[in-house]
Write a protein that holds these residues in place. Sequence first.
Motif, PDB file in Angstrom:
ATOM      1  N   UNK A 104       0.828  -1.199   0.000  1.00 35.75           N
ATOM      2  CA  UNK A 104       0.000   0.000   0.000  1.00 35.75           C
ATOM      3  C   UNK A 104       0.871   1.262   0.000  1.00 35.75           C
ATOM      4  N   UNK A 105       0.450   2.266  -0.805  1.00 35.35           N
ATOM      5  CA  UNK A 105       1.169   3.527  -0.896  1.00 35.35           C
ATOM      6  C   UNK A 105       2.250   3.529  -1.949  1.00 35.35           C
ATOM      7  N   UNK A 106       2.579   2.379  -2.493  1.00 37.77           N
ATOM      8  CA  UNK A 106       3.609   2.316  -3.530  1.00 37.77           C
ATOM      9  C   UNK A 106       3.007   2.626  -4.899  1.00 37.77           C
ATOM     10  N   UNK A 107       3.898   2.783  -5.840  1.00 34.01           N
ATOM     11  CA  UNK A 107       3.459   3.074  -7.208  1.00 34.01           C
ATOM     12  C   UNK A 107       3.496   1.775  -8.034  1.00 34.01           C
ATOM     13  N   UNK A 108       2.432   1.558  -8.776  1.00 29.11           N
ATOM     14  CA  UNK A 108       2.350   0.354  -9.638  1.00 29.11           C
ATOM     15  C   UNK A 108       2.830   0.697 -11.035  1.00 29.11           C
ATOM     16  N   UNK A 109       3.671  -0.169 -11.588  1.00 30.48           N
ATOM     17  CA  UNK A 109       4.200   0.033 -12.937  1.00 30.48           C
ATOM     18  C   UNK A 109       3.561  -0.996 -13.881  1.00 30.48           C
ATOM     19  N   UNK A 110       2.639  -0.562 -14.720  1.00 27.21           N
ATOM     20  CA  UNK A 110       1.952  -1.500 -15.622  1.00 27.21           C
ATOM     21  C   UNK A 110       2.905  -2.251 -16.552  1.00 27.21           C
ATOM     22  N   UNK A 111       4.002  -1.627 -16.887  1.00 25.94           N
ATOM     23  CA  UNK A 111       4.949  -2.279 -17.811  1.00 25.94           C
ATOM     24  C   UNK A 111       5.575  -3.530 -17.195  1.00 25.94           C
ATOM     25  N   UNK A 112       5.485  -3.674 -15.901  1.00 25.60           N
ATOM     26  CA  UNK A 112       6.071  -4.857 -15.239  1.00 25.60           C
ATOM     27  C   UNK A 112       5.249  -6.110 -15.483  1.00 25.60           C
ATOM     28  N   UNK A 113       4.001  -5.911 -15.890  1.00 24.54           N
ATOM     29  CA  UNK A 113       3.125  -7.061 -16.130  1.00 24.54           C
ATOM     30  C   UNK A 113       3.266  -7.499 -17.583  1.00 24.54           C
ATOM     31  N   UNK A 114       3.948  -8.606 -17.810  1.00 23.08           N
ATOM     32  CA  UNK A 114       4.188  -9.143 -19.150  1.00 23.08           C
ATOM     33  C   UNK A 114       3.363 -10.427 -19.344  1.00 23.08           C
ATOM     34  N   UNK A 115       2.831 -10.580 -20.517  1.00 21.36           N
ATOM     35  CA  UNK A 115       2.063 -11.788 -20.793  1.00 21.36           C
ATOM     36  C   UNK A 115       1.154 -11.603 -21.985  1.00 21.36           C
ATOM     37  N   UNK A 116       0.328 -12.600 -22.211  1.00 19.89           N
ATOM     38  CA  UNK A 116      -0.619 -12.566 -23.323  1.00 19.89           C
ATOM     39  C   UNK A 116      -1.838 -11.748 -22.920  1.00 19.89           C
ATOM     40  N   UNK A 117      -2.123 -10.715 -23.688  1.00 18.90           N
ATOM     41  CA  UNK A 117      -3.193  -9.789 -23.325  1.00 18.90           C
ATOM     42  C   UNK A 117      -4.427 -10.041 -24.191  1.00 18.90           C
ATOM     43  N   UNK A 118      -5.570  -9.874 -23.532  1.00 16.69           N
ATOM     44  CA  UNK A 118      -6.846 -10.048 -24.214  1.00 16.69           C
ATOM     45  C   UNK A 118      -7.852  -9.083 -23.615  1.00 16.69           C
ATOM     46  N   UNK A 119      -8.658  -8.442 -24.448  1.00 17.66           N
ATOM     47  CA  UNK A 119      -9.633  -7.459 -23.981  1.00 17.66           C
ATOM     48  C   UNK A 119     -11.037  -7.988 -24.195  1.00 17.66           C
ATOM     49  N   UNK A 120     -11.821  -7.981 -23.152  1.00 22.62           N
ATOM     50  CA  UNK A 120     -13.231  -8.375 -23.227  1.00 22.62           C
ATOM     51  C   UNK A 120     -14.065  -7.202 -22.715  1.00 22.62           C
ATOM     52  N   UNK A 121     -14.638  -6.445 -23.631  1.00 22.19           N
ATOM     53  CA  UNK A 121     -15.381  -5.256 -23.234  1.00 22.19           C
ATOM     54  C   UNK A 121     -14.432  -4.214 -22.674  1.00 22.19           C
ATOM     55  N   UNK A 122     -14.675  -3.792 -21.439  1.00 22.47           N
ATOM     56  CA  UNK A 122     -13.801  -2.818 -20.772  1.00 22.47           C
ATOM     57  C   UNK A 122     -12.750  -3.490 -19.905  1.00 22.47           C
ATOM     58  N   UNK A 123     -12.786  -4.832 -19.858  1.00 25.20           N
ATOM     59  CA  UNK A 123     -11.878  -5.587 -18.977  1.00 25.20           C
ATOM     60  C   UNK A 123     -10.705  -6.115 -19.802  1.00 25.20           C
ATOM     61  N   UNK A 124      -9.514  -5.962 -19.235  1.00 26.50           N
ATOM     62  CA  UNK A 124      -8.301  -6.477 -19.867  1.00 26.50           C
ATOM     63  C   UNK A 124      -7.824  -7.708 -19.116  1.00 26.50           C
ATOM     64  N   UNK A 125      -7.543  -8.792 -19.880  1.00 27.79           N
ATOM     65  CA  UNK A 125      -7.062 -10.050 -19.298  1.00 27.79           C
ATOM     66  C   UNK A 125      -5.630 -10.259 -19.719  1.00 27.79           C
ATOM     67  N   UNK A 126      -4.780 -10.564 -18.729  1.00 25.51           N
ATOM     68  CA  UNK A 126      -3.362 -10.804 -19.002  1.00 25.51           C
ATOM     69  C   UNK A 126      -2.988 -12.163 -18.407  1.00 25.51           C
ATOM     70  N   UNK A 127      -2.563 -13.087 -19.311  1.00 27.66           N
ATOM     71  CA  UNK A 127      -2.130 -14.411 -18.863  1.00 27.66           C
ATOM     72  C   UNK A 127      -0.614 -14.421 -18.787  1.00 27.66           C
ATOM     73  N   UNK A 128      -0.080 -14.762 -17.605  1.00 27.61           N
ATOM     74  CA  UNK A 128       1.374 -14.730 -17.398  1.00 27.61           C
ATOM     75  C   UNK A 128       1.761 -15.808 -16.394  1.00 27.61           C
TER      76      UNK A 128
END
Length: 480
Positions: A104-128
């Motif tokens: 809590x209180x830290x900064x999240x870096x989206x680039x750290x999440x690597x994997x297969x991405x898939x978008x369903x509507x407004x939801x993004x799915x990442x398999x890693x």
Amino acid sequence: MLLRKFNLKFKFLLLIGTLLGLTLTLSYLITSQLMTDSLTEEATLRAMTISQGIAQYSQEAILTRDRLALETMINEAFKDPAILYIFIVDVKQNILAHTDMTQQGRTYFPSALQGQRQVKGSVELVTSSDSDGRERLDVITPILFAGQKVIGAVHVGFSKRPIYETVAQSQKKIRLFILLALCVGLLGAWLLAYIIVKPIRRLVQGVKAITEGEYPQIQMKSNDEIGLLVSNFNEMSRNLREKELIKRAFSQYVSENILESFLQNPMSLQLGGTRTEATILFTDIRNFTALAEHLEPSEVVHILNDYFAAVVEIIQKYEGTLDKFIGDAVMAIFGTPLRHDNDEERAVRAALEMNERFQLLKQKWVREGYPEIEIGVGINTGEVIAGNVGSLQRLAYTVIGNSVNMAARIEKLNKRFHTQILISASTYKRLESILDAIPLPPTRVRGKSEEIQVYVVVGFRAEPLSHRNVEFGTEEYKLI
């Protein structure tokens, strides 16, 4: 090549077992994949539902920075054993709430999440995969204020490990079922192979018995292809038995053509007889009984073997039937069981050739030191009773009747008239247009009250005198 060493039952079991094993293995793989896909789809929907639910109810808490409310929501959702983590970030990617309090209180870096991405509507799915190599599903759902402005996002980490554990447990049960099904299938295949192979083995034994001279009948009631095969085998065995019976009865006495005629019609080889017309030929060596008394037994057998060999060869050449040997005499039949349009001519031609061959043999015997001897031939044509006499174990084909007795009486007249070949009037009438013959005075024979007319055969008119080369043994003789 290796399979040739094994019997049919093993090959059948191997085939059924292989097909069954491949089918069950393929079913196992397809079932496992379908189960994995189904559970993955179910887990994905559950993760999306949780993520969307948190996103919907966390709007006010984000705007008011109510960390307690946010933590309460994510901790409640974190009770699902498949969830690895849940955290909420604002638009600046600052972590407002996290199931791991240290984050809590830290900064999240989206680039750290690597994997297969898939978008369903407004939801993004990442398999890693995490650091332990475990596959996971990250569900990222945006938090919208008034349904339009993005004010943050909910991240839900969902582990696929429970899915694989569930599939693994199911696979154990499936493998146990497959093993049981394979055992039952192999047992059924063995029973089926036994049912199929048993009659085939009996057929193999039957074929082996046929090669050994036996002709068995296989008892089996079945309406399938195996039953039809057994039925055909039994029919073949019966036919072969009948043909072998014919061969045994006739192979030493008739020509190949006559024997083939019997083989094509086995039903003709039965006990009993029929009335038919035939030409009967008798021939014997004149005064041979008295001659034999002055010869050694081996010499007698030597002369008879030479004589009989020539006579039998000539009879078969003209497609007659050797009926029997009677001491130094031979009886032959022309016209039954195989009939020709010219059986009388065949019989007379055979007699002429017998006389020619005998003259060569006589010259040979004289050179060997034996006295000169002569033969006589008698031929008669008439009605006879022809058929097989004896028993089913031993049959003999023969003809009987007055015509047979008459041929024997005519042959005896050669001694009285000093002739070689005599034929009856009935035989001559059928050949008078092509045969030169000299009529003898009517004479009486034993067993007949009336005189009979016989003819001395001179030769066939259509045949000019010619030189013939006859090879006998190692010497060659010229007959003029």
